[in-house]
Scaffold this motif. Structure first.
Motif, PDB file in Angstrom:
ATOM      1  N   TYR A 144      -8.163 -15.146   5.675  1.00  0.00           N
ATOM      2  CA  TYR A 144      -7.269 -13.697   6.289  1.00  0.00           C
ATOM      3  C   TYR A 144      -6.436 -13.865   5.447  1.00  0.00           C
ATOM      4  O   TYR A 144      -6.068 -12.592   6.082  1.00  0.00           O
ATOM      5  CB  TYR A 144      -7.891 -14.543   7.609  1.00  0.00           C
ATOM      6  N   ASP A 145      -5.549 -14.556   5.824  1.00  0.00           N
ATOM      7  CA  ASP A 145      -4.034 -14.466   4.846  1.00  0.00           C
ATOM      8  C   ASP A 145      -4.201 -14.045   4.099  1.00  0.00           C
ATOM      9  O   ASP A 145      -3.618 -12.936   3.660  1.00  0.00           O
ATOM     10  CB  ASP A 145      -3.213 -15.432   5.046  1.00  0.00           C
ATOM     11  N   GLN A 196      -6.163 -12.006   2.721  1.00  0.00           N
ATOM     12  CA  GLN A 196      -7.658 -10.674   2.674  1.00  0.00           C
ATOM     13  C   GLN A 196      -6.459  -9.348   3.498  1.00  0.00           C
ATOM     14  O   GLN A 196      -6.168  -8.746   3.325  1.00  0.00           O
ATOM     15  CB  GLN A 196      -8.271 -10.318   3.582  1.00  0.00           C
ATOM     16  N   MET A 197      -5.182  -9.973   4.239  1.00  0.00           N
ATOM     17  CA  MET A 197      -3.687  -9.405   4.647  1.00  0.00           C
ATOM     18  C   MET A 197      -2.864  -8.947   3.918  1.00  0.00           C
ATOM     19  O   MET A 197      -2.534  -7.615   3.917  1.00  0.00           O
ATOM     20  CB  MET A 197      -3.478 -10.474   6.297  1.00  0.00           C
ATOM     21  N   LYS A 198      -2.776  -9.844   2.724  1.00  0.00           N
ATOM     22  CA  LYS A 198      -1.971  -9.221   1.997  1.00  0.00           C
ATOM     23  C   LYS A 198      -2.623  -8.534   1.261  1.00  0.00           C
ATOM     24  O   LYS A 198      -1.587  -7.304   0.611  1.00  0.00           O
ATOM     25  CB  LYS A 198      -1.807 -10.987   1.167  1.00  0.00           C
ATOM     26  N   VAL A 208      -4.727  -6.078   2.067  1.00  0.00           N
ATOM     27  CA  VAL A 208      -4.769  -5.107   2.965  1.00  0.00           C
ATOM     28  C   VAL A 208      -3.147  -4.647   3.174  1.00  0.00           C
ATOM     29  O   VAL A 208      -3.243  -3.098   2.519  1.00  0.00           O
ATOM     30  CB  VAL A 208      -4.359  -5.700   4.864  1.00  0.00           C
ATOM     31  N   GLN A 209      -2.285  -5.050   3.325  1.00  0.00           N
ATOM     32  CA  GLN A 209      -0.470  -4.988   3.376  1.00  0.00           C
ATOM     33  C   GLN A 209      -0.259  -4.028   1.611  1.00  0.00           C
ATOM     34  O   GLN A 209      -0.144  -3.207   1.675  1.00  0.00           O
ATOM     35  CB  GLN A 209      -0.204  -5.705   3.480  1.00  0.00           C
ATOM     36  N   ARG A 244      -1.682  -0.719   2.189  1.00  0.00           N
ATOM     37  CA  ARG A 244      -0.882   0.314   2.653  1.00  0.00           C
ATOM     38  C   ARG A 244       0.524   0.549   2.484  1.00  0.00           C
ATOM     39  O   ARG A 244       0.901   1.663   2.355  1.00  0.00           O
ATOM     40  CB  ARG A 244      -0.706   0.139   4.126  1.00  0.00           C
ATOM     41  N   ASP A 262      -7.030  -3.337   9.468  1.00  0.00           N
ATOM     42  CA  ASP A 262      -6.515  -4.861   9.423  1.00  0.00           C
ATOM     43  C   ASP A 262      -8.301  -5.645   9.090  1.00  0.00           C
ATOM     44  O   ASP A 262      -9.943  -4.595   8.932  1.00  0.00           O
ATOM     45  CB  ASP A 262      -6.533  -5.082  10.666  1.00  0.00           C
ATOM     46  N   PRO A 263      -8.933  -7.185   8.241  1.00  0.00           N
ATOM     47  CA  PRO A 263      -9.724  -7.341   8.228  1.00  0.00           C
ATOM     48  C   PRO A 263     -10.392  -7.792   9.604  1.00  0.00           C
ATOM     49  O   PRO A 263     -10.056  -7.879  10.480  1.00  0.00           O
ATOM     50  CB  PRO A 263      -9.100  -8.677   7.440  1.00  0.00           C
ATOM     51  N   GLY A 319     -12.564 -12.326   8.661  1.00  0.00           N
ATOM     52  CA  GLY A 319     -10.993 -12.534   7.013  1.00  0.00           C
ATOM     53  C   GLY A 319     -11.893 -11.361   6.940  1.00  0.00           C
ATOM     54  O   GLY A 319     -11.123 -11.111   5.427  1.00  0.00           O
TER      55      GLY A 319
END
Length: 217
Positions: A76-77, A79-81, A83-84, A87, A97-98, A102
């Motif tokens: 998940y972390d 994937q968030m990177k 996503v950021q 963006r 967001d995922p 994740g």
């Protein structure tokens, strides 16, 4: 004044009975005392040592530790990177967001692409700046059960055909890995994913896909 005379034999028998009764009484008291003290204390200690049951702990309002697998959290972390990156560096400020597991939310990504009039999908973004983040997220994905993935995609493919997408092909297994089905010739597509009939079938069949498979087939 007369005195009561006692039979010597009766007196002897009385003394003998008294001598026998005293040890029996002492033994009874000892046993009774053991139940109320030593053994009782052991029983109380044993009960005190038993840990609270889950229900009892919940009733007391005790918090439970986070049981989510570390692998999932790392995924998940990562994937968030990604996503950021999409963006900021890629310029898609509304990139979703995922999901909690994740995986990317492909439904929301498709909605964003449709709104912007371009197919962003899970691409690497402007100037391919998000490729490293995308690859890191892929490496962090927990190992999947390929047999379950295959069965899920097979059910989905059948559902798509039953709902009007007759050319939708079945998945295959190759070297123990599930390979998605879909368009029989991706290089020259014969299925239009933007057609109303395809979108309707996809909506009807999305529940057939396991988490993380949506968008792969």
């Amino acid at each position: 004044m007369s005195f009561l005379r006692t039979n010597p034999r009766a007196t002897a028998r009385l003394r003998m009975a008294t001598l026998v009764a005293v040890p029996v009484l002492a033994f009874s008291v000892a046993c009774g005392g053991g139940d109320d003290s030593a053994d009782g204390a052991k029983k109380d200690d044993a009960i005190a040592d038993v840990p609270d049951a889950p229900a009892a702990s919940a009733a007391k309002g005790e918090s439970k530790p986070n049981t989510r697998p570390a692998g999932k959290s790392a995924f998940y972390d990562a994937q968030m990177k990604y996503v950021q990156c999409m963006r900021t560096k890629a310029g898609y400020k509304d990139f979703p967001d995922p999901t909690l597991s994740g995986y990317l939310d492909t439904t929301k990504i498709d909605e964003l692409a449709s709104r912007l009039g371009r197919n962003i999908g899970t691409k690497d973004g402007k100037d391919r700046l998000c490729i490293p983040a995308q690859q890191a997220a892929m490496m962090a994905e927990p190992k999947r059960d390929q047999q379950k993935d295959y069965e899920s995609m097979l059910a989905h493919a059948k559902c798509m055909r039953d709902n009007g997408v007759s050319k939708f092909t079945n998945p295959t297994m190759s070297s123990g890995n599930a390979q998605p089905g879909g368009d029989p010739n991706p290089a020259s597509p014969s299925i239009d994913p933007e057609s109303p009939s395809y979108k309707q079938a996809r909506e009807a069949c999305k529940s057939k896909l396991l988490d993380g498979l949506e968008g792969r087939q």
